[in-house]
Design a protein around this motif. Structure first.
Motif, PDB file in Angstrom:
ATOM      1  N   GLY A  50      48.596  39.024  53.419  1.00 36.60           N
ATOM      2  CA  GLY A  50      48.277  39.428  52.063  1.00 36.60           C
ATOM      3  C   GLY A  50      47.251  40.547  52.072  1.00 36.60           C
ATOM      4  O   GLY A  50      47.182  41.331  53.024  1.00 36.60           O
ATOM      5  N   LYS A  51      46.460  40.597  51.015  1.00 38.79           N
ATOM      6  CA  LYS A  51      45.417  41.617  50.917  1.00 38.79           C
ATOM      7  C   LYS A  51      44.455  41.495  52.088  1.00 38.79           C
ATOM      8  O   LYS A  51      44.025  40.399  52.447  1.00 38.79           O
ATOM      9  CB  LYS A  51      44.660  41.431  49.604  1.00 38.79           C
ATOM     10  CG  LYS A  51      43.525  42.410  49.396  1.00 38.79           C
ATOM     11  CD  LYS A  51      42.818  42.165  48.070  1.00 38.79           C
ATOM     12  CE  LYS A  51      41.994  40.888  48.103  1.00 38.79           C
ATOM     13  NZ  LYS A  51      41.201  40.701  46.863  1.00 38.79           N
ATOM     14  N   GLU A  52      44.124  42.599  52.717  1.00 39.13           N
ATOM     15  CA  GLU A  52      43.188  42.562  53.830  1.00 39.13           C
ATOM     16  C   GLU A  52      41.783  42.249  53.313  1.00 39.13           C
ATOM     17  O   GLU A  52      41.325  42.851  52.328  1.00 39.13           O
ATOM     18  CB  GLU A  52      43.202  43.891  54.580  1.00 39.13           C
ATOM     19  CG  GLU A  52      44.517  44.154  55.304  1.00 39.13           C
ATOM     20  CD  GLU A  52      44.458  45.364  56.223  1.00 39.13           C
ATOM     21  OE1 GLU A  52      43.382  46.002  56.286  1.00 39.13           O
ATOM     22  OE2 GLU A  52      45.483  45.658  56.867  1.00 39.13           O
ATOM     23  N   VAL A  53      41.135  41.295  53.973  1.00 35.57           N
ATOM     24  CA  VAL A  53      39.813  40.849  53.530  1.00 35.57           C
ATOM     25  C   VAL A  53      38.857  40.800  54.716  1.00 35.57           C
ATOM     26  O   VAL A  53      39.273  40.618  55.871  1.00 35.57           O
ATOM     27  CB  VAL A  53      39.886  39.470  52.851  1.00 35.57           C
ATOM     28  CG1 VAL A  53      40.698  39.534  51.563  1.00 35.57           C
ATOM     29  CG2 VAL A  53      40.463  38.410  53.801  1.00 35.57           C
ATOM     30  N   TYR A  81      44.927  35.302  61.559  1.00 39.86           N
ATOM     31  CA  TYR A  81      45.436  36.033  60.408  1.00 39.86           C
ATOM     32  C   TYR A  81      45.240  37.532  60.591  1.00 39.86           C
ATOM     33  O   TYR A  81      44.118  38.007  60.756  1.00 39.86           O
ATOM     34  CB  TYR A  81      44.727  35.574  59.133  1.00 39.86           C
ATOM     35  CG  TYR A  81      45.005  34.131  58.787  1.00 39.86           C
ATOM     36  CD1 TYR A  81      46.190  33.777  58.142  1.00 39.86           C
ATOM     37  CD2 TYR A  81      44.100  33.128  59.116  1.00 39.86           C
ATOM     38  CE1 TYR A  81      46.459  32.447  57.835  1.00 39.86           C
ATOM     39  CE2 TYR A  81      44.359  31.802  58.807  1.00 39.86           C
ATOM     40  CZ  TYR A  81      45.544  31.470  58.169  1.00 39.86           C
ATOM     41  OH  TYR A  81      45.811  30.157  57.863  1.00 39.86           O
ATOM     42  N   GLU A  82      46.338  38.282  60.495  1.00 37.03           N
ATOM     43  CA  GLU A  82      46.263  39.734  60.665  1.00 37.03           C
ATOM     44  C   GLU A  82      45.593  40.404  59.472  1.00 37.03           C
ATOM     45  O   GLU A  82      45.172  41.567  59.568  1.00 37.03           O
ATOM     46  CB  GLU A  82      47.658  40.313  60.877  1.00 37.03           C
ATOM     47  CG  GLU A  82      48.607  40.115  59.716  1.00 37.03           C
ATOM     48  CD  GLU A  82      50.003  40.630  60.025  1.00 37.03           C
ATOM     49  OE1 GLU A  82      50.432  41.586  59.346  1.00 37.03           O
ATOM     50  OE2 GLU A  82      50.659  40.078  60.950  1.00 37.03           O
ATOM     51  N   ASP A  83      45.481  39.685  58.350  1.00 42.67           N
ATOM     52  CA  ASP A  83      44.852  40.274  57.176  1.00 42.67           C
ATOM     53  C   ASP A  83      43.368  39.917  57.055  1.00 42.67           C
ATOM     54  O   ASP A  83      42.735  40.209  56.047  1.00 42.67           O
ATOM     55  CB  ASP A  83      45.592  39.873  55.898  1.00 42.67           C
ATOM     56  CG  ASP A  83      45.767  38.358  55.771  1.00 42.67           C
ATOM     57  OD1 ASP A  83      45.057  37.616  56.477  1.00 42.67           O
ATOM     58  OD2 ASP A  83      46.606  37.926  54.961  1.00 42.67           O
ATOM     59  N   ALA A 299      36.167  26.365  60.808  1.00 42.06           N
ATOM     60  CA  ALA A 299      37.521  26.928  60.873  1.00 42.06           C
ATOM     61  C   ALA A 299      38.246  26.696  59.553  1.00 42.06           C
ATOM     62  O   ALA A 299      38.901  27.597  59.010  1.00 42.06           O
ATOM     63  CB  ALA A 299      38.299  26.307  62.029  1.00 42.06           C
ATOM     64  N   ASP A 300      38.127  25.493  59.017  1.00 42.80           N
ATOM     65  CA  ASP A 300      38.695  25.227  57.700  1.00 42.80           C
ATOM     66  C   ASP A 300      38.008  26.087  56.647  1.00 42.80           C
ATOM     67  O   ASP A 300      38.636  26.533  55.679  1.00 42.80           O
ATOM     68  CB  ASP A 300      38.545  23.750  57.351  1.00 42.80           C
ATOM     69  CG  ASP A 300      39.492  22.866  58.143  1.00 42.80           C
ATOM     70  OD1 ASP A 300      40.618  23.303  58.415  1.00 42.80           O
ATOM     71  OD2 ASP A 300      39.100  21.743  58.494  1.00 42.80           O
ATOM     72  N   GLY A 301      36.699  26.317  56.837  1.00 46.55           N
ATOM     73  CA  GLY A 301      35.967  27.186  55.924  1.00 46.55           C
ATOM     74  C   GLY A 301      36.512  28.603  55.915  1.00 46.55           C
ATOM     75  O   GLY A 301      36.620  29.242  54.860  1.00 46.55           O
ATOM     76  N   VAL A 302      36.857  29.123  57.092  1.00 44.01           N
ATOM     77  CA  VAL A 302      37.440  30.467  57.182  1.00 44.01           C
ATOM     78  C   VAL A 302      38.771  30.504  56.444  1.00 44.01           C
ATOM     79  O   VAL A 302      39.070  31.448  55.701  1.00 44.01           O
ATOM     80  CB  VAL A 302      37.615  30.884  58.656  1.00 44.01           C
ATOM     81  CG1 VAL A 302      38.460  32.151  58.774  1.00 44.01           C
ATOM     82  CG2 VAL A 302      36.249  31.088  59.313  1.00 44.01           C
ATOM     83  N   ARG A 303      39.569  29.479  56.630  1.00 45.69           N
ATOM     84  CA  ARG A 303      40.870  29.440  55.953  1.00 45.69           C
ATOM     85  C   ARG A 303      40.695  29.409  54.434  1.00 45.69           C
ATOM     86  O   ARG A 303      41.394  30.105  53.690  1.00 45.69           O
ATOM     87  CB  ARG A 303      41.657  28.219  56.425  1.00 45.69           C
ATOM     88  CG  ARG A 303      43.065  28.164  55.871  1.00 45.69           C
ATOM     89  CD  ARG A 303      43.884  27.049  56.486  1.00 45.69           C
ATOM     90  NE  ARG A 303      44.158  27.298  57.889  1.00 45.69           N
ATOM     91  CZ  ARG A 303      44.983  26.547  58.626  1.00 45.69           C
ATOM     92  NH1 ARG A 303      45.584  25.516  58.066  1.00 45.69           N
ATOM     93  NH2 ARG A 303      45.194  26.823  59.888  1.00 45.69           N
ATOM     94  N   LEU A 304      39.745  28.607  53.962  1.00 45.16           N
ATOM     95  CA  LEU A 304      39.496  28.536  52.523  1.00 45.16           C
ATOM     96  C   LEU A 304      38.911  29.849  51.999  1.00 45.16           C
ATOM     97  O   LEU A 304      39.246  30.282  50.887  1.00 45.16           O
ATOM     98  CB  LEU A 304      38.552  27.371  52.212  1.00 45.16           C
ATOM     99  CG  LEU A 304      39.104  25.974  52.469  1.00 45.16           C
ATOM    100  CD1 LEU A 304      38.027  24.932  52.193  1.00 45.16           C
ATOM    101  CD2 LEU A 304      40.335  25.701  51.620  1.00 45.16           C
ATOM    102  N   ALA A 305      38.023  30.465  52.789  1.00 45.14           N
ATOM    103  CA  ALA A 305      37.441  31.743  52.373  1.00 45.14           C
ATOM    104  C   ALA A 305      38.523  32.801  52.210  1.00 45.14           C
ATOM    105  O   ALA A 305      38.467  33.635  51.290  1.00 45.14           O
ATOM    106  CB  ALA A 305      36.396  32.200  53.390  1.00 45.14           C
ATOM    107  N   ARG A 306      39.501  32.801  53.091  1.00 43.94           N
ATOM    108  CA  ARG A 306      40.622  33.746  52.974  1.00 43.94           C
ATOM    109  C   ARG A 306      41.363  33.526  51.667  1.00 43.94           C
ATOM    110  O   ARG A 306      41.696  34.488  50.957  1.00 43.94           O
ATOM    111  CB  ARG A 306      41.566  33.574  54.167  1.00 43.94           C
ATOM    112  CG  ARG A 306      42.844  34.397  54.073  1.00 43.94           C
ATOM    113  CD  ARG A 306      43.710  34.177  55.314  1.00 43.94           C
ATOM    114  NE  ARG A 306      45.002  34.859  55.189  1.00 43.94           N
ATOM    115  CZ  ARG A 306      46.084  34.300  54.668  1.00 43.94           C
ATOM    116  NH1 ARG A 306      46.050  33.039  54.223  1.00 43.94           N
ATOM    117  NH2 ARG A 306      47.222  34.978  54.586  1.00 43.94           N
ATOM    118  N   LEU A 307      41.652  32.267  51.326  1.00 46.09           N
ATOM    119  CA  LEU A 307      42.347  31.982  50.072  1.00 46.09           C
ATOM    120  C   LEU A 307      41.537  32.460  48.875  1.00 46.09           C
ATOM    121  O   LEU A 307      42.081  33.053  47.938  1.00 46.09           O
ATOM    122  CB  LEU A 307      42.621  30.477  49.953  1.00 46.09           C
ATOM    123  CG  LEU A 307      43.588  29.850  50.960  1.00 46.09           C
ATOM    124  CD1 LEU A 307      43.748  28.372  50.679  1.00 46.09           C
ATOM    125  CD2 LEU A 307      44.938  30.549  50.953  1.00 46.09           C
TER     126      LEU A 307
END
Length: 348
Positions: A50-53, A81-83, A299-307
């Motif tokens: 998705g959008k690069e963050v 995640y590539e984004d 790690a879960d925090g990174v995933r949630l931050a991406r969302l």
């Protein structure tokens, strides 16, 4: 030297059905060697590029196996995640240094911040500044002192660890006909810490359900050395023990050394946190079980931050918004399920 758990019936009970909510694998190895969970994920577009963050991550100094795993799994998750560009601050136990890290993230205009604070109260102000700047903050493990300092908080369950350990101990008492004469002991972590108090309270409350109580309790400092000393003191004071719960598997390296030095193995040994050492001892019949305190929180925090940074929600919820607060489960690892959980373990 055979352990009692290899000679007596093992209790399984409902605890074996507890499910781990974390999703990334853990280890204390360098991030480049990390692997994350390859099980199928929910059918949704969330994992599509998705959008690069840019996500800033600030964690603790890796001076403990669990803390090392917190950092390495966060980095590994970012690489999935590539984004995502994950900017990782140097791990530190100095609140002032960590404050400067967050200030840098704010000045750089990152899209989200994942923060395991050295001191939740000390980092509250700067985290609030990030939120006020429109940067969502994911608070990990150690809570801030204000609800306004984080968009989402993700926590392990310290009280739940105690409940899981105590419930499993009750199962052992019942399955092995130990009855009211069972001698249940506890090797806690640092008594001044709320997390230690929560673990002890959960253990004590769960034992009440089967008419048991903690007969003897000692405390260490979450180190190998303190674990060995605390366990030695316990063994000297109590000549016959049925169950020992040790709060922390890093500390447990010293605890196990004390057991071996004293040639004592008449008891069921239950650990806490979920190290690879503990899981190998379970496989070898030298330990009964360990209760997980997931080192995948960041790690879960990174995933949630991406969302959050991509304005996405959680596909498995009817209310798709990322929750304000997530408390991870504290499952019990035994001989029956250790192979499933071993990849999640961290090296002490």
């Amino acid at each position: 030297m055979p352990h009692r758990s290899s000679r007596l019936l093992r209790a399984t009970g409902a605890i074996a059905a507890l499910a781990l909510l974390t999703t990334a694998c853990t280890s204390n190895e360098p991030a480049s060697q990390e692997t994350t969970n390859t099980d199928p994920r929910a059918v949704s577009s969330n994992d599509d590029p998705g959008k690069e963050v840019v996500i800033g991550f600030s964690g603790p100094e890796s001076d403990h196996g669990w803390l090392g795993a917190i950092n390495s799994t966060a980095v590994a998750e970012g690489e999935e995640y590539e984004d995502v560009t994950l900017r990782v601050a140097e791990g530190t136990n100095d609140p002032s240094m960590q404050i400067s890290h967050i200030e840098t993230f704010i000045n750089d205009g990152v899209d989200a911040i994942v923060l395991l604070p050295t001191d939740g109260a000390a980092l509250t102000k700067v985290a609030t500044q990030a939120m006020d700047a429109g940067i969502p903050v994911v608070n990990v493990d150690r809570e801030f002192s204000s609800e306004f300092a984080a968009r989402t908080t993700i926590l392990g369950d310290n009280y739940g660890m105690g409940v899981s350990a105590g419930t499993y101990a009750c199962n052992l008492v019942e399955e092995n006909d130990l009855g009211g004469d069972a001698v249940v002991t506890e090797i806690a972590g640092t008594d001044s810490l709320p997390l230690t108090q929560d673990r002890s309270d959960g253990f004590k409350d769960a034992l009440k359900e089967c008419g048991q109580e903690v007969d003897h309790r000692v405390a260490g400092e979450f180190t190998v050395e303190s674990g060995e000393q605390a366990a030695s003191n316990l063994l000297q004071a109590v000549p016959e023990i049925d169950i020992i719960w040790n709060h922390d598997d890093d500390q447990g390296v010293g605890v196990k050394a004390a057991f071996d030095n004293a040639s004592r193995d008449e008891f069921f040994f239950i650990g806490g946190a979920g190290s690879k050492n503990a899981m190998r001892w379970i496989q070898q019949g030298e330990m009964e079980a360990t209760v997980l305190y997931p080192p995948t929180q960041a790690a879960d925090g990174v995933r949630l931050a991406r969302l959050l940074a991509q304005d996405k929600g959680m596909s498995d919820l009817v209310q798709r918004e990322v929750p304000r607060r997530i408390v991870l489960n504290a499952p019990v690892v035994t001989e029956e399920n250790v192979e499933e959980y071993l990849p999640l373990g961290f090296e002490s």
